[in-house]
Design a protein around this motif. Structure first.
Motif, PDB file in Angstrom:
ATOM      1  N   LYS A  26      -1.894  -4.242   2.391  1.00 52.32           N
ATOM      2  CA  LYS A  26      -1.104  -3.191   1.745  1.00 52.32           C
ATOM      3  C   LYS A  26       0.100  -2.803   2.593  1.00 52.32           C
ATOM      4  CE  LYS A  26      -3.239   0.048  -0.502  1.00 52.32           C
ATOM      5  NZ  LYS A  26      -4.143   1.132  -0.892  1.00 52.32           N
ATOM      6  N   ASP A  27      -0.077  -2.739   3.907  1.00 49.24           N
ATOM      7  CA  ASP A  27       1.026  -2.401   4.800  1.00 49.24           C
ATOM      8  C   ASP A  27       2.115  -3.469   4.716  1.00 49.24           C
ATOM      9  OD1 ASP A  27       2.137  -0.666   6.887  1.00 49.24           O
ATOM     10  OD2 ASP A  27       1.818  -2.395   8.200  1.00 49.24           O
ATOM     11  N   ALA A  28       1.720  -4.740   4.742  1.00 54.76           N
ATOM     12  CA  ALA A  28       2.690  -5.838   4.659  1.00 54.76           C
ATOM     13  C   ALA A  28       3.382  -5.846   3.305  1.00 54.76           C
ATOM     14  CB  ALA A  28       1.994  -7.177   4.913  1.00 54.76           C
ATOM     15  N   PHE A  29       2.649  -5.576   2.220  1.00 54.38           N
ATOM     16  CA  PHE A  29       3.248  -5.567   0.888  1.00 54.38           C
ATOM     17  C   PHE A  29       4.257  -4.428   0.765  1.00 54.38           C
ATOM     18  CE2 PHE A  29       3.603  -5.593  -3.688  1.00 54.38           C
ATOM     19  CZ  PHE A  29       3.420  -6.931  -4.014  1.00 54.38           C
ATOM     20  N   HIS A  30       3.914  -3.263   1.312  1.00 56.62           N
ATOM     21  CA  HIS A  30       4.837  -2.122   1.308  1.00 56.62           C
ATOM     22  C   HIS A  30       6.137  -2.472   2.036  1.00 56.62           C
ATOM     23  CE1 HIS A  30       3.174   1.439  -0.602  1.00 56.62           C
ATOM     24  NE2 HIS A  30       1.983   1.073  -0.174  1.00 56.62           N
ATOM     25  N   GLU A  31       6.043  -3.187   3.137  1.00 54.75           N
ATOM     26  CA  GLU A  31       7.238  -3.559   3.900  1.00 54.75           C
ATOM     27  C   GLU A  31       8.158  -4.482   3.105  1.00 54.75           C
ATOM     28  OE1 GLU A  31       6.521  -5.002   7.840  1.00 54.75           O
ATOM     29  OE2 GLU A  31       5.182  -3.336   8.315  1.00 54.75           O
ATOM     30  N   LEU A  32       7.585  -5.282   2.209  1.00 55.97           N
ATOM     31  CA  LEU A  32       8.385  -6.217   1.412  1.00 55.97           C
ATOM     32  C   LEU A  32       9.056  -5.539   0.225  1.00 55.97           C
ATOM     33  CD1 LEU A  32       5.849  -9.164   1.434  1.00 55.97           C
ATOM     34  CD2 LEU A  32       8.046  -9.092   2.631  1.00 55.97           C
ATOM     35  N   CYS A  33       8.526  -4.416  -0.204  1.00 58.66           N
ATOM     36  CA  CYS A  33       9.053  -3.723  -1.390  1.00 58.66           C
ATOM     37  C   CYS A  33      10.232  -2.834  -1.014  1.00 58.66           C
ATOM     38  CB  CYS A  33       7.967  -2.872  -2.035  1.00 58.66           C
ATOM     39  SG  CYS A  33       6.644  -3.839  -2.741  1.00 58.66           S
ATOM     40  N   ILE A  34      11.263  -2.923  -1.808  1.00 59.77           N
ATOM     41  CA  ILE A  34      12.427  -2.060  -1.603  1.00 59.77           C
ATOM     42  C   ILE A  34      12.170  -0.699  -2.237  1.00 59.77           C
ATOM     43  CG2 ILE A  34      14.861  -1.760  -2.152  1.00 59.77           C
ATOM     44  CD1 ILE A  34      15.054  -4.851  -2.096  1.00 59.77           C
ATOM     45  N   ASP A  35      11.597  -0.725  -3.426  1.00 62.42           N
ATOM     46  CA  ASP A  35      11.324   0.510  -4.156  1.00 62.42           C
ATOM     47  C   ASP A  35       9.910   0.991  -3.871  1.00 62.42           C
ATOM     48  OD1 ASP A  35      13.838   0.340  -5.419  1.00 62.42           O
ATOM     49  OD2 ASP A  35      13.037  -1.015  -6.929  1.00 62.42           O
ATOM     50  N   GLU A  36       9.635   2.188  -4.376  1.00 62.85           N
ATOM     51  CA  GLU A  36       8.277   2.694  -4.274  1.00 62.85           C
ATOM     52  C   GLU A  36       7.362   1.839  -5.139  1.00 62.85           C
ATOM     53  OE1 GLU A  36       7.598   6.858  -4.785  1.00 62.85           O
ATOM     54  OE2 GLU A  36       9.596   7.324  -4.025  1.00 62.85           O
ATOM     55  N   ILE A  37       6.101   1.831  -4.813  1.00 64.62           N
ATOM     56  CA  ILE A  37       5.150   1.025  -5.556  1.00 64.62           C
ATOM     57  C   ILE A  37       3.978   1.902  -5.968  1.00 64.62           C
ATOM     58  CG2 ILE A  37       3.941   0.243  -3.500  1.00 64.62           C
ATOM     59  CD1 ILE A  37       3.797  -2.508  -4.932  1.00 64.62           C
ATOM     60  N   ASP A  38       3.460   1.656  -7.143  1.00 70.41           N
ATOM     61  CA  ASP A  38       2.320   2.406  -7.651  1.00 70.41           C
ATOM     62  C   ASP A  38       1.083   2.056  -6.825  1.00 70.41           C
ATOM     63  OD1 ASP A  38       1.205   3.980 -10.152  1.00 70.41           O
ATOM     64  OD2 ASP A  38      -0.180   2.317  -9.739  1.00 70.41           O
ATOM     65  N   GLU A  39       0.493   3.042  -6.206  1.00 70.72           N
ATOM     66  CA  GLU A  39      -0.638   2.807  -5.307  1.00 70.72           C
ATOM     67  C   GLU A  39      -1.870   2.286  -6.039  1.00 70.72           C
ATOM     68  OE1 GLU A  39      -0.709   2.722  -1.954  1.00 70.72           O
ATOM     69  OE2 GLU A  39       1.434   3.089  -2.070  1.00 70.72           O
ATOM     70  N   ALA A  63       2.850 -11.822   1.584  1.00 73.33           N
ATOM     71  CA  ALA A  63       4.134 -12.512   1.400  1.00 73.33           C
ATOM     72  C   ALA A  63       4.077 -13.460   0.219  1.00 73.33           C
ATOM     73  CB  ALA A  63       4.510 -13.260   2.681  1.00 73.33           C
ATOM     74  N   VAL A  64       2.972 -14.189   0.070  1.00 74.68           N
ATOM     75  CA  VAL A  64       2.825 -15.118  -1.058  1.00 74.68           C
ATOM     76  C   VAL A  64       2.744 -14.343  -2.369  1.00 74.68           C
ATOM     77  CG1 VAL A  64       1.280 -16.807  -2.134  1.00 74.68           C
ATOM     78  CG2 VAL A  64       1.789 -16.963   0.307  1.00 74.68           C
ATOM     79  N   ALA A  65       1.963 -13.264  -2.387  1.00 70.85           N
ATOM     80  CA  ALA A  65       1.844 -12.453  -3.599  1.00 70.85           C
ATOM     81  C   ALA A  65       3.191 -11.872  -3.992  1.00 70.85           C
ATOM     82  CB  ALA A  65       0.821 -11.331  -3.391  1.00 70.85           C
ATOM     83  N   PHE A  66       3.921 -11.352  -3.024  1.00 69.81           N
ATOM     84  CA  PHE A  66       5.222 -10.751  -3.308  1.00 69.81           C
ATOM     85  C   PHE A  66       6.197 -11.790  -3.855  1.00 69.81           C
ATOM     86  CE2 PHE A  66       9.494  -9.300  -2.188  1.00 69.81           C
ATOM     87  CZ  PHE A  66       9.480  -8.042  -2.750  1.00 69.81           C
ATOM     88  N   ALA A  67       6.237 -12.961  -3.224  1.00 71.92           N
ATOM     89  CA  ALA A  67       7.137 -14.026  -3.681  1.00 71.92           C
ATOM     90  C   ALA A  67       6.758 -14.490  -5.086  1.00 71.92           C
ATOM     91  CB  ALA A  67       7.103 -15.196  -2.704  1.00 71.92           C
ATOM     92  N   THR A  68       5.474 -14.591  -5.346  1.00 70.01           N
ATOM     93  CA  THR A  68       5.007 -15.029  -6.668  1.00 70.01           C
ATOM     94  C   THR A  68       5.377 -14.016  -7.737  1.00 70.01           C
ATOM     95  OG1 THR A  68       3.160 -16.206  -5.646  1.00 70.01           O
ATOM     96  CG2 THR A  68       2.965 -15.709  -7.991  1.00 70.01           C
ATOM     97  N   LEU A  69       5.173 -12.753  -7.457  1.00 68.67           N
ATOM     98  CA  LEU A  69       5.463 -11.713  -8.441  1.00 68.67           C
ATOM     99  C   LEU A  69       6.954 -11.535  -8.681  1.00 68.67           C
ATOM    100  CD1 LEU A  69       2.801  -9.119  -7.306  1.00 68.67           C
ATOM    101  CD2 LEU A  69       2.805 -10.411  -9.444  1.00 68.67           C
ATOM    102  N   ASN A  70       7.779 -11.955  -7.746  1.00 66.47           N
ATOM    103  CA  ASN A  70       9.225 -11.798  -7.892  1.00 66.47           C
ATOM    104  C   ASN A  70       9.929 -13.083  -8.300  1.00 66.47           C
ATOM    105  OD1 ASN A  70      10.026  -8.997  -7.182  1.00 66.47           O
ATOM    106  ND2 ASN A  70       8.718  -9.484  -5.451  1.00 66.47           N
ATOM    107  N   TYR A  71       9.179 -14.126  -8.557  1.00 67.96           N
ATOM    108  CA  TYR A  71       9.776 -15.412  -8.924  1.00 67.96           C
ATOM    109  C   TYR A  71      10.169 -15.402 -10.392  1.00 67.96           C
ATOM    110  CZ  TYR A  71      10.391 -20.400  -9.597  1.00 67.96           C
ATOM    111  OH  TYR A  71      10.912 -21.623  -9.892  1.00 67.96           O
ATOM    112  N   GLU A  72      11.382 -15.843 -10.677  1.00 73.17           N
ATOM    113  CA  GLU A  72      11.834 -15.962 -12.055  1.00 73.17           C
ATOM    114  C   GLU A  72      11.812 -17.428 -12.429  1.00 73.17           C
ATOM    115  OE1 GLU A  72      15.469 -13.994 -13.021  1.00 73.17           O
ATOM    116  OE2 GLU A  72      14.968 -12.274 -11.770  1.00 73.17           O
TER     117      GLU A  72
END
Length: 94
Positions: A26-39, A63-72
């Protein structure tokens, strides 16, 4: 199972290995997010991914989850927003 290099202590209590994984993810995912995220959403994502990735470093998994969720997907841009059709009524059964 992944284990932290050193015990992670929160409020004077050492976290279990699972709690430490969740904390680090969760800490690493928060660092990757620019905006606030729903807890609540992040808790659900963490719980879902933990079972499949408990042997991986949680920062790598984030990092993998973040990249996957942001992939277009190329060529899959919608020109107009999708509006679902109205619900169909079921015929009455006598």
């Amino acid at each position: 199972m992944w284990k932290p290099a050193q015990p992670i202590v929160v409020d004077g209590t050492a976290l279990t290995d699972q709690e430490a994984w969740w904390y680090e993810f969760k800490d690493a995912f928060h660092e990757l997010c620019i905006d606030e995220i729903d807890e609540e959403w992040l808790d659900g994502l963490t719980a879902t991914l933990y079972h499949a990735h408990m042997d991986r470093d949680p920062c790598d998994a984030a990092a993998v989850a973040f990249a996957t969720l942001n992939y277009e997907v190329p060529g899959y841009e919608l020109e107009e927003p999708f509006t679902p059709p109205p619900p169909r009524r079921r015929p009455k059964v006598h």
